[in-house]
Motif scaffolding. Sequence first.
Motif, mmCIF file in Angstrom:
data_model
loop_
_atom_site.group_PDB
_atom_site.id
_atom_site.type_symbol
_atom_site.label_atom_id
_atom_site.label_comp_id
_atom_site.label_asym_id
_atom_site.label_seq_id
_atom_site.Cartn_x
_atom_site.Cartn_y
_atom_site.Cartn_z
ATOM 1 N N UNK A 1 0.867 -1.172 0.000
ATOM 2 C CA UNK A 1 0.000 0.000 0.000
ATOM 3 C C UNK A 1 0.903 1.220 0.000
ATOM 4 N N UNK A 2 0.615 2.187 -0.855
ATOM 5 C CA UNK A 2 1.464 3.374 -0.929
ATOM 6 C C UNK A 2 1.418 4.152 0.381
ATOM 7 N N UNK A 3 2.583 4.590 0.827
ATOM 8 C CA UNK A 3 2.698 5.449 2.004
ATOM 9 C C UNK A 3 3.836 6.420 1.737
ATOM 10 N N UNK A 4 3.586 7.702 1.909
ATOM 11 C CA UNK A 4 4.589 8.713 1.609
ATOM 12 C C UNK A 4 5.737 8.620 2.605
ATOM 13 N N UNK A 5 6.936 8.459 2.068
ATOM 14 C CA UNK A 5 8.135 8.372 2.896
ATOM 15 C C UNK A 5 8.846 9.720 2.921
ATOM 16 N N UNK A 6 9.565 10.014 3.990
ATOM 17 C CA UNK A 6 10.390 11.218 3.980
ATOM 18 C C UNK A 6 11.433 11.102 2.874
ATOM 19 N N UNK A 7 11.638 12.165 2.151
ATOM 20 C CA UNK A 7 12.631 12.146 1.084
ATOM 21 C C UNK A 7 13.096 13.552 0.777
ATOM 22 N N UNK A 8 14.408 13.761 0.689
ATOM 23 C CA UNK A 8 14.929 15.113 0.469
ATOM 24 C C UNK A 8 14.781 15.600 -0.967
ATOM 25 N N UNK A 9 14.538 14.678 -1.893
ATOM 26 C CA UNK A 9 14.479 15.089 -3.299
ATOM 27 C C UNK A 9 13.115 14.754 -3.897
ATOM 28 N N UNK A 10 13.112 14.079 -5.009
ATOM 29 C CA UNK A 10 11.902 13.853 -5.805
ATOM 30 C C UNK A 10 11.022 12.744 -5.240
ATOM 31 N N UNK A 11 9.701 12.981 -5.293
ATOM 32 C CA UNK A 11 8.702 11.945 -5.048
ATOM 33 C C UNK A 11 8.052 11.688 -6.403
ATOM 34 N N UNK A 12 8.351 10.542 -7.001
ATOM 35 C CA UNK A 12 7.915 10.232 -8.364
ATOM 36 C C UNK A 12 6.797 9.199 -8.338
ATOM 37 N N UNK A 13 5.642 9.581 -8.854
ATOM 38 C CA UNK A 13 4.470 8.714 -8.887
ATOM 39 C C UNK A 13 4.144 8.345 -10.328
ATOM 40 N N UNK A 14 3.797 7.073 -10.545
ATOM 41 C CA UNK A 14 3.302 6.621 -11.852
ATOM 42 C C UNK A 14 2.035 5.819 -11.588
ATOM 43 N N UNK A 15 0.949 6.194 -12.265
ATOM 44 C CA UNK A 15 -0.326 5.498 -12.046
ATOM 45 C C UNK A 15 -1.154 5.505 -13.313
ATOM 46 N N UNK A 16 -2.001 4.482 -13.448
ATOM 47 C CA UNK A 16 -3.007 4.467 -14.500
ATOM 48 C C UNK A 16 -4.350 4.808 -13.871
ATOM 49 N N UNK A 17 -5.417 4.679 -14.642
ATOM 50 C CA UNK A 17 -6.740 5.063 -14.146
ATOM 51 C C UNK A 17 -7.117 4.295 -12.888
ATOM 52 N N UNK A 18 -6.725 3.029 -12.830
ATOM 53 C CA UNK A 18 -7.055 2.219 -11.667
ATOM 54 C C UNK A 18 -6.218 2.604 -10.448
ATOM 55 N N UNK A 19 -4.999 3.059 -10.671
ATOM 56 C CA UNK A 19 -4.089 3.353 -9.571
ATOM 57 C C UNK A 19 -4.151 4.768 -9.033
ATOM 58 N N UNK A 20 -4.838 5.674 -9.735
ATOM 59 C CA UNK A 20 -4.867 7.071 -9.311
ATOM 60 C C UNK A 20 -5.398 7.235 -7.894
ATOM 61 N N UNK A 21 -6.419 6.469 -7.544
ATOM 62 C CA UNK A 21 -7.003 6.599 -6.208
ATOM 63 C C UNK A 21 -5.998 6.228 -5.127
ATOM 64 N N UNK A 22 -5.055 5.347 -5.435
ATOM 65 C CA UNK A 22 -4.027 4.985 -4.459
ATOM 66 C C UNK A 22 -3.155 6.196 -4.130
#
Length: 201
Positions: free
Chosen positions: A14-35
């Motif tokens: 399950x996606x959970x936002x992690x601490x990160x000093x640089x880029x947070x890169x997300x890739x999703x399709x129509x089904x994954x957008x809600x995640x």
Amino acid sequence: MLVSGIKSRPVYGKLAIRPGPTLHLFVADAEGAQAILDAAKTATVPFLDKAHIIYIPAGAAPKNYGEALKALGPDMFYLGPSLAAALPRLAQTLATAHMGTQIYLAGTEGLIGQAMKVAIEAGVDHLSMQTEHRGSEERRVQCVHCKGITENVRTQPVKCAHCGLTLLVRDHYSRRIAAFQGVCIDAEEPGVVPATEEAFP
């Protein structure tokens, strides 16, 4: 059709936002957008000013989440016409990414697998990426005989879209090619094929 103990079979979380000093890169399709939207709601660290969302609305989801994702206010937002069109952008983004980049992949297995393949080719360890499966169980299958890829496989067995062989879809998965393996089901007794059933709805 899942067989326990097959180590190559992808395991999703399950996606959970992690601490990160640089880029947070997300890739999703129509089904994954809600995640992504769900992860943003429960985030305990700021991330949107460093977020890059690559969204491919093609899919079976009844709603296009593009406006909702843009409304989050990410630093960059890309709406891709297809996964094939979006993957070069992903590769380009990863080519300039720095240590500490957080990668989140959500949606169908086809999207997750192909996006992960691009990231692995860019030098990212697959264990460092977060994934969340949403949507159908359709599989991307490589015929081990002709090496052709058949997309969106729902049945067991399935006919190879390239060489026409009837394939048994195995649970063995290759991250290198982002596909499950399909082997000829009637090699020993040509023409003796079990009834086709929906196995990956």
